[in-house]
Design an enzyme around this catalytic site. Structure first.
Site, PDB file in Angstrom:
ATOM      1  N   ASP A 183       0.850  -1.195   0.000  1.00  0.00           N
ATOM      2  CA  ASP A 183       0.000   0.000   0.000  1.00  0.00           C
ATOM      3  C   ASP A 183       0.887   1.247   0.000  1.00  0.00           C
ATOM      4  O   ASP A 183       1.907   1.303   0.684  1.00  0.00           O
ATOM      5  CB  ASP A 183      -0.909  -0.011   1.239  1.00  0.00           C
ATOM      6  N   ILE A 184       0.476   2.270  -0.741  1.00  0.00           N
ATOM      7  CA  ILE A 184       1.273   3.491  -0.864  1.00  0.00           C
ATOM      8  C   ILE A 184       1.255   4.316   0.428  1.00  0.00           C
ATOM      9  O   ILE A 184       2.168   5.118   0.666  1.00  0.00           O
ATOM     10  CB  ILE A 184       0.761   4.329  -2.069  1.00  0.00           C
ATOM     11  N   ASN A 228     -12.950  -3.565   2.179  1.00  0.00           N
ATOM     12  CA  ASN A 228     -13.895  -2.460   2.303  1.00  0.00           C
ATOM     13  C   ASN A 228     -14.803  -2.507   1.080  1.00  0.00           C
ATOM     14  O   ASN A 228     -14.319  -2.670  -0.047  1.00  0.00           O
ATOM     15  CB  ASN A 228     -13.160  -1.115   2.356  1.00  0.00           C
ATOM     16  N   GLY A 274     -16.141   2.269   3.405  1.00  0.00           N
ATOM     17  CA  GLY A 274     -14.886   3.023   3.388  1.00  0.00           C
ATOM     18  C   GLY A 274     -14.023   2.734   2.177  1.00  0.00           C
ATOM     19  O   GLY A 274     -12.814   2.965   2.203  1.00  0.00           O
ATOM     20  N   GLN A 275     -14.631   2.243   1.084  1.00  0.00           N
ATOM     21  CA  GLN A 275     -13.845   1.948  -0.109  1.00  0.00           C
ATOM     22  C   GLN A 275     -13.573   3.221  -0.899  1.00  0.00           C
ATOM     23  O   GLN A 275     -14.501   3.980  -1.193  1.00  0.00           O
ATOM     24  CB  GLN A 275     -14.598   0.932  -0.994  1.00  0.00           C
ATOM     25  N   HIS A 302      -9.949  -5.130  -3.693  1.00  0.00           N
ATOM     26  CA  HIS A 302      -8.653  -5.369  -3.053  1.00  0.00           C
ATOM     27  C   HIS A 302      -8.869  -5.824  -1.621  1.00  0.00           C
ATOM     28  O   HIS A 302      -9.728  -5.306  -0.915  1.00  0.00           O
ATOM     29  CB  HIS A 302      -7.766  -4.125  -3.088  1.00  0.00           C
ATOM     30  N   LEU A 303      -8.045  -6.787  -1.225  1.00  0.00           N
ATOM     31  CA  LEU A 303      -8.027  -7.249   0.160  1.00  0.00           C
ATOM     32  C   LEU A 303      -6.857  -6.573   0.853  1.00  0.00           C
ATOM     33  O   LEU A 303      -5.718  -6.668   0.389  1.00  0.00           O
ATOM     34  CB  LEU A 303      -7.860  -8.767   0.200  1.00  0.00           C
TER      35      LEU A 303
HETATM   36  P1  5GP Z   1      -9.799   1.453   0.185  1.00  0.00           P
HETATM   37  O1  5GP Z   1     -10.032   2.685   1.009  1.00  0.00           O
HETATM   38  O2  5GP Z   1     -10.385   1.589  -1.204  1.00  0.00           O
HETATM   39  O3  5GP Z   1     -10.240   0.184   0.868  1.00  0.00           O
HETATM   40  O4  5GP Z   1      -8.246   1.295   0.062  1.00  0.00           O
HETATM   41  C1  5GP Z   1      -7.516   1.846  -0.989  1.00  0.00           C
HETATM   42  C2  5GP Z   1      -6.061   1.721  -0.614  1.00  0.00           C
HETATM   43  O5  5GP Z   1      -5.299   1.941  -1.777  1.00  0.00           O
HETATM   44  C3  5GP Z   1      -5.603   2.733   0.434  1.00  0.00           C
HETATM   45  O6  5GP Z   1      -5.052   2.043   1.547  1.00  0.00           O
HETATM   46  C4  5GP Z   1      -4.568   3.566  -0.316  1.00  0.00           C
HETATM   47  O7  5GP Z   1      -3.486   3.958   0.492  1.00  0.00           O
HETATM   48  C5  5GP Z   1      -4.137   2.638  -1.433  1.00  0.00           C
HETATM   49  N1  5GP Z   1      -3.692   3.316  -2.637  1.00  0.00           N
HETATM   50  C6  5GP Z   1      -4.311   4.355  -3.263  1.00  0.00           C
HETATM   51  N2  5GP Z   1      -3.619   4.715  -4.369  1.00  0.00           N
HETATM   52  C7  5GP Z   1      -2.557   3.872  -4.441  1.00  0.00           C
HETATM   53  C8  5GP Z   1      -1.471   3.746  -5.383  1.00  0.00           C
HETATM   54  O8  5GP Z   1      -1.358   4.471  -6.370  1.00  0.00           O
HETATM   55  N3  5GP Z   1      -0.558   2.772  -5.134  1.00  0.00           N
HETATM   56  C9  5GP Z   1      -0.659   1.931  -4.056  1.00  0.00           C
HETATM   57  N4  5GP Z   1       0.304   1.008  -3.898  1.00  0.00           N
HETATM   58  N5  5GP Z   1      -1.659   2.031  -3.154  1.00  0.00           N
HETATM   59  C10 5GP Z   1      -2.604   2.981  -3.354  1.00  0.00           C
END
Ligand code: 5GP
Ligand code: ZN
Length: 114
Positions: free
Chosen positions: A30-31, A87, A93-94, A100-101
Site C-alpha cells: 500500500d502506498i 472495504n 470506506g472503499q 482489493h483485500l
Molecule cells: P480502500 O479505502 O479503497 O479500501 O483502500 C484503498 C487503498 O489503496 C488505500 O489504503 C490507499 O493507500 C491505497 N492506494 C491508493 N492509491 C494507491 C497507489 O497508487 N498505489 C498503491 N500502492 N496504493 C494505493
C-alpha cells in the site's frame, strides 16, 4: 478500465512494490501504509467491489486469501497475527473501486474498527 489505478499497477503502467503474483492475483505494498505490513491483494481482472463478484468467482476469492496467507508468511507476521479487510462501497470506506483485500500486520489492531 483505462482510468483505474490498480489496473495500471497490474499492467505495470504504474509503479508498485509487488510482493507476490499468480496468474490471477497480484499483491503489492500500500502506498500509504497503516501498519508496519500493509499489502493489497487484487485480482488482475477489474472487478469494482466485493459485491460485483459473480457466484462463480468463489475460487478467485479463495485465491486472494491464499495469496494473503503467503504474503503473511513472507512478511513474517504469520505467528504474530494479522487482519484482512475488504472495504465495500461508500459506508464500507472503499476509495479505490478495483477489488482489493487489505493485509495488515506488525502491530496490534484495534477493535471495533472506526
Ligand atoms: P480502500 O479505502 O479503497 O479500501 O483502500 C484503498 C487503498 O489503496 C488505500 O489504503 C490507499 O493507500 C491505497 N492506494 C491508493 N492509491 C494507491 C497507489 O497508487 N498505489 C498503491 N500502492 N496504493 C494505493
Ligand atoms: Zn481496475
Amino acid at each position: 478500465m483505462n482510468d483505474c489505478i490498480f489496473c495500471k499497477i497490474v499492467a505495470g503502467e504504474l509503479p508498485a512494490k509487488v510482493i507476490h503474483e499468480t496468474d490471477r492475483v497480484v499483491a503489492f505494498q500500500d502506498i500509504d501504509p497503516q501498519a508496519p505490513v500493509h499489502v493489497l491483494v487484487v485480482p488482475r481482472r477489474h472487478i469494482p467491489t466485493l459485491h460485483d463478484m459473480a457466484d462463480e468467482d468463489g475460487d478467485l476469492v479463495g485465491e486472494i486469501f491464499q495469496v494473503a496467507r503467503r504474503v503473511a508468511d513472507k512478511e513474517g507476521i504469520s505467528e504474530s497475527g494479522y487482519r484482512t479487510v475488504f472495504n465495500c462501497g461508500g459506508d464500507g470506506g472503499q476509495d479505490v473501486y478495483h477489488l482489493h483485500l487489505h493485509l495488515l500486520g506488525g502491530r496490534r489492531m484495534a477493535w471495533p474498527p472506526g
